[in-house]
Design an enzyme around this catalytic site. Structure first.
Site, PDB file in Angstrom:
ATOM      1  N   HIS A  20     -34.465 -24.730  -8.157  1.00  0.00           N
ATOM      2  CA  HIS A  20     -33.428 -25.024  -7.167  1.00  0.00           C
ATOM      3  C   HIS A  20     -34.038 -25.958  -6.113  1.00  0.00           C
ATOM      4  O   HIS A  20     -35.161 -25.752  -5.654  1.00  0.00           O
ATOM      5  CB  HIS A  20     -32.956 -23.728  -6.521  1.00  0.00           C
ATOM      6  N   ASN A  71     -29.565 -30.402  -1.064  1.00  0.00           N
ATOM      7  CA  ASN A  71     -29.432 -29.060  -1.619  1.00  0.00           C
ATOM      8  C   ASN A  71     -27.986 -28.878  -2.098  1.00  0.00           C
ATOM      9  O   ASN A  71     -27.078 -28.755  -1.285  1.00  0.00           O
ATOM     10  CB  ASN A  71     -29.782 -28.039  -0.523  1.00  0.00           C
ATOM     11  N   CYS A 102     -27.225 -20.083  -4.329  1.00  0.00           N
ATOM     12  CA  CYS A 102     -28.101 -21.049  -5.014  1.00  0.00           C
ATOM     13  C   CYS A 102     -28.628 -20.505  -6.341  1.00  0.00           C
ATOM     14  O   CYS A 102     -29.055 -21.270  -7.205  1.00  0.00           O
ATOM     15  CB  CYS A 102     -29.259 -21.431  -4.111  1.00  0.00           C
TER      16      CYS A 102
HETATM   17  O1  UT7 Z   1     -30.748 -23.151  -0.646  1.00  0.00           O
HETATM   18  C1  UT7 Z   1     -30.469 -22.061   0.144  1.00  0.00           C
HETATM   19  C2  UT7 Z   1     -31.708 -21.488   0.731  1.00  0.00           C
HETATM   20  N1  UT7 Z   1     -32.116 -22.258   1.861  1.00  0.00           N
HETATM   21  C3  UT7 Z   1     -33.365 -22.642   2.003  1.00  0.00           C
HETATM   22  O2  UT7 Z   1     -34.163 -22.424   1.140  1.00  0.00           O
HETATM   23  C4  UT7 Z   1     -33.728 -23.300   3.296  1.00  0.00           C
HETATM   24  C5  UT7 Z   1     -35.078 -22.830   3.741  1.00  0.00           C
HETATM   25  N2  UT7 Z   1     -35.486 -23.377   5.013  1.00  0.00           N
HETATM   26  C6  UT7 Z   1     -35.833 -24.681   5.182  1.00  0.00           C
HETATM   27  O3  UT7 Z   1     -35.805 -25.456   4.264  1.00  0.00           O
HETATM   28  C7  UT7 Z   1     -36.352 -25.088   6.539  1.00  0.00           C
HETATM   29  O4  UT7 Z   1     -36.514 -23.942   7.354  1.00  0.00           O
HETATM   30  C8  UT7 Z   1     -35.426 -26.113   7.266  1.00  0.00           C
HETATM   31  C9  UT7 Z   1     -35.510 -27.465   6.591  1.00  0.00           C
HETATM   32  C10 UT7 Z   1     -34.004 -25.604   7.273  1.00  0.00           C
HETATM   33  C11 UT7 Z   1     -35.897 -26.282   8.708  1.00  0.00           C
HETATM   34  O5  UT7 Z   1     -37.243 -26.707   8.733  1.00  0.00           O
HETATM   35  P1  UT7 Z   1     -38.292 -25.960   9.660  1.00  0.00           P
HETATM   36  O6  UT7 Z   1     -39.557 -26.668   9.543  1.00  0.00           O
HETATM   37  O7  UT7 Z   1     -38.279 -24.509   9.277  1.00  0.00           O
HETATM   38  O8  UT7 Z   1     -37.687 -26.217  11.096  1.00  0.00           O
HETATM   39  P2  UT7 Z   1     -37.265 -25.146  12.190  1.00  0.00           P
HETATM   40  O9  UT7 Z   1     -35.981 -24.519  11.826  1.00  0.00           O
HETATM   41  O10 UT7 Z   1     -38.434 -24.257  12.469  1.00  0.00           O
HETATM   42  O11 UT7 Z   1     -37.043 -26.094  13.428  1.00  0.00           O
HETATM   43  C12 UT7 Z   1     -38.132 -26.848  13.990  1.00  0.00           C
HETATM   44  C13 UT7 Z   1     -37.560 -27.800  15.029  1.00  0.00           C
HETATM   45  C14 UT7 Z   1     -36.611 -27.114  16.007  1.00  0.00           C
HETATM   46  O12 UT7 Z   1     -36.827 -27.682  17.273  1.00  0.00           O
HETATM   47  P3  UT7 Z   1     -37.694 -26.925  18.384  1.00  0.00           P
HETATM   48  O13 UT7 Z   1     -37.006 -25.613  18.597  1.00  0.00           O
HETATM   49  O14 UT7 Z   1     -39.065 -26.769  17.784  1.00  0.00           O
HETATM   50  O15 UT7 Z   1     -37.638 -27.861  19.539  1.00  0.00           O
HETATM   51  C15 UT7 Z   1     -35.254 -27.509  15.497  1.00  0.00           C
HETATM   52  O16 UT7 Z   1     -34.285 -27.523  16.521  1.00  0.00           O
HETATM   53  O17 UT7 Z   1     -36.797 -28.826  14.378  1.00  0.00           O
HETATM   54  C16 UT7 Z   1     -35.508 -28.898  14.999  1.00  0.00           C
HETATM   55  N3  UT7 Z   1     -34.547 -29.366  14.019  1.00  0.00           N
HETATM   56  C17 UT7 Z   1     -34.293 -30.650  13.794  1.00  0.00           C
HETATM   57  N4  UT7 Z   1     -34.777 -31.765  14.344  1.00  0.00           N
HETATM   58  C18 UT7 Z   1     -34.290 -32.941  13.902  1.00  0.00           C
HETATM   59  C19 UT7 Z   1     -33.801 -28.607  13.160  1.00  0.00           C
HETATM   60  N5  UT7 Z   1     -33.034 -29.407  12.400  1.00  0.00           N
HETATM   61  C20 UT7 Z   1     -33.322 -30.677  12.769  1.00  0.00           C
HETATM   62  C21 UT7 Z   1     -32.868 -31.932  12.351  1.00  0.00           C
HETATM   63  N6  UT7 Z   1     -33.381 -33.032  12.925  1.00  0.00           N
HETATM   64  N7  UT7 Z   1     -31.946 -32.067  11.363  1.00  0.00           N
END
Ligand code: UT7
Length: 353
Positions: free
Chosen positions: A278, A308, A138
């Protein structure tokens, strides 16, 4: 299990390269023109609800993304780069013959070998000029800008085409809701040329901290782990990401890289007209905005429409804001990006007339 040659010693961390304009060196580069391209096909959050266990509400609230573009079958990264590059060249009133170098920031080139830049050179009809890829994920566009800026400062090059292009839809596991909802395809380009006044690229800062290298990676398909049926079954040939780990680092490092760039240039947040970041997650950007004390209204945002697009996100956003007149000549723009590596970067640019 194949071991890396360097064995299991402590991970190298925190490499940083800083480049500042200096009165003793040749002229810095300026952004002479930009161009962008996004494939026609729009995939909405509602479309993804039919594919994986997700919801428009979750994606919107957790990321800010509403839809993303997906390349057509047979469309290659170099095809998208070509469209963006042609628009930038046309706006700069230059032809491919005027270019001295092509640098493409990408992690989704047409093939593992050769570089996407080689195909772009051929499609543009550019002459025999150095053309290479930069794999800084990125942060790839700012890395390309920094390299191009160096060649112009030394006088070795006059016009350098820098591109950020990603076709990540083909690198995703479409059964993995944690990644497939996030990314989109697109390309952005800029022509760098020597600055004729005190506008242009003021500074670029490049960083890499490999301690989280595996938090965002495609484990299989490289020399360490060639693709096998097993790796395909486990989707190890696709993007794997521990998003939560990267989120925290992103907020911290994007803030510090931006703050350091401002401090070093003797500027404050008030001196910045626009931030072109980004676009990975709206929540990351609003936390960065708070920490930098720069209102989110000054951030050029299009994550809702493109998701993204990795290295393409900054040049697409920059091109949109230049073309619709939000960003004006003479204004100071801060760019910042972070992604796999973990590599991150910032750039300070005054837009040239
Ligand atoms: O550009 C490259 C660099 N990348 C980034 O900068 C990405 C940085 N990270 C993020 O943007 C965020 O961490 C994400 C958007 C990827 C995820 O958001 P989060 O608030 O950190 O969610 P999480 O990974 O902590 O997951 C929370 C919950 C989980 O469920 P449980 O374990 O709490 O039951 C996930 O399984 O959300 C669930 N989950 C989803 N639910 C519905 C993860 N993806 C999804 C989804 N739809 N698409």
């Amino acid at each position: 299990m194949v071991q890396p040659f360097l064995g299991d010693g402590p991970a190298e961390t925190a490499y940083e390269l800083r480049v500042m304009a200096s009165p003793t060196r040749a002229a810095a580069s300026r952004i002479a023109a930009t161009g962008a391209y996004a494939p026609a096909k729009v995939v909405s959050n509602a479309d993804l609800e039919k594919l994986v266990d997700t919801s428009d509400q979750w994606i919107t609230e957790r990321t800010g993304i509403k839809e993303r573009r997906v390349a057509a079958p047979g469309e290659a990264a170099s095809d998208m780069a070509l469209q963006a590059a042609r628009r930038a060249l046309e706006t700069a009133r230059l032809s491919a013959d005027d270019l001295d170098m092509i640098i493409v920031g990408t992690i989704s080139a047409d093939m593992p070998l050769p570089a996407c830049a080689a195909f772009l050179q051929r499609k543009l009809g550019a002459k025999n000029i150095p053309s290479f890829d930069v794999a800084a994920a990125c942060a790839g566009f700012i890395y390309a800008m920094s390299i191009g800026d160096q060649y112009i400062r030394t006088g070795a090059c006059k016009n350098v085409l820098i591109v950020g292009v990603e076709l990540l839809s083909r690198e995703l596991n479409w059964n993995d809701r944690a990644t497939c909802v996030l990314f989109g395809d697109g390309a952005g380009a800029a022509v760098l040329s020597p600055a004729t006044d005190d506008t242009g690229v003021l500074s670029t800062r490049l960083h890499t901290d490999s301690s989280l290298a595996e938090s965002l990676c495609i484990p299989a398909g490289g020399s360490l782990e060639p693709i096998t049926q097993e790796s395909i079954n486990q989707s190890r040939d696709k993007v794997n990401m521990i998003g939560r780990d990267i989120f925290k680092v992103a907020v911290r490092n994007l803030t510090s890289a931006s703050r350091d760039a401002l401090d070093e240039a003797g500027l404050t947040a008030n001196d910045i007209d626009w931030v072109v970041p980004h676009q990975a997650n709206l929540r990351i950007l609003s936390q960065v905005a708070d920490r930098l004390e720069i209102p989110l209204e000054k951030f050029v945002l299009n994550i809702d429409r493109y998701g993204n697009t990795s290295s393409a996100s900054i040049p697409i956003a920059l091109d949109e804001a230049l073309r619709d007149g939000r960003i004006q000549p003479g204004q100071r723009v801060l760019m910042c990006a972070l992604g796999a590596g973990i590599s991150w970067a910032s750039a300070l640019v005054t837009i040239s007339p």
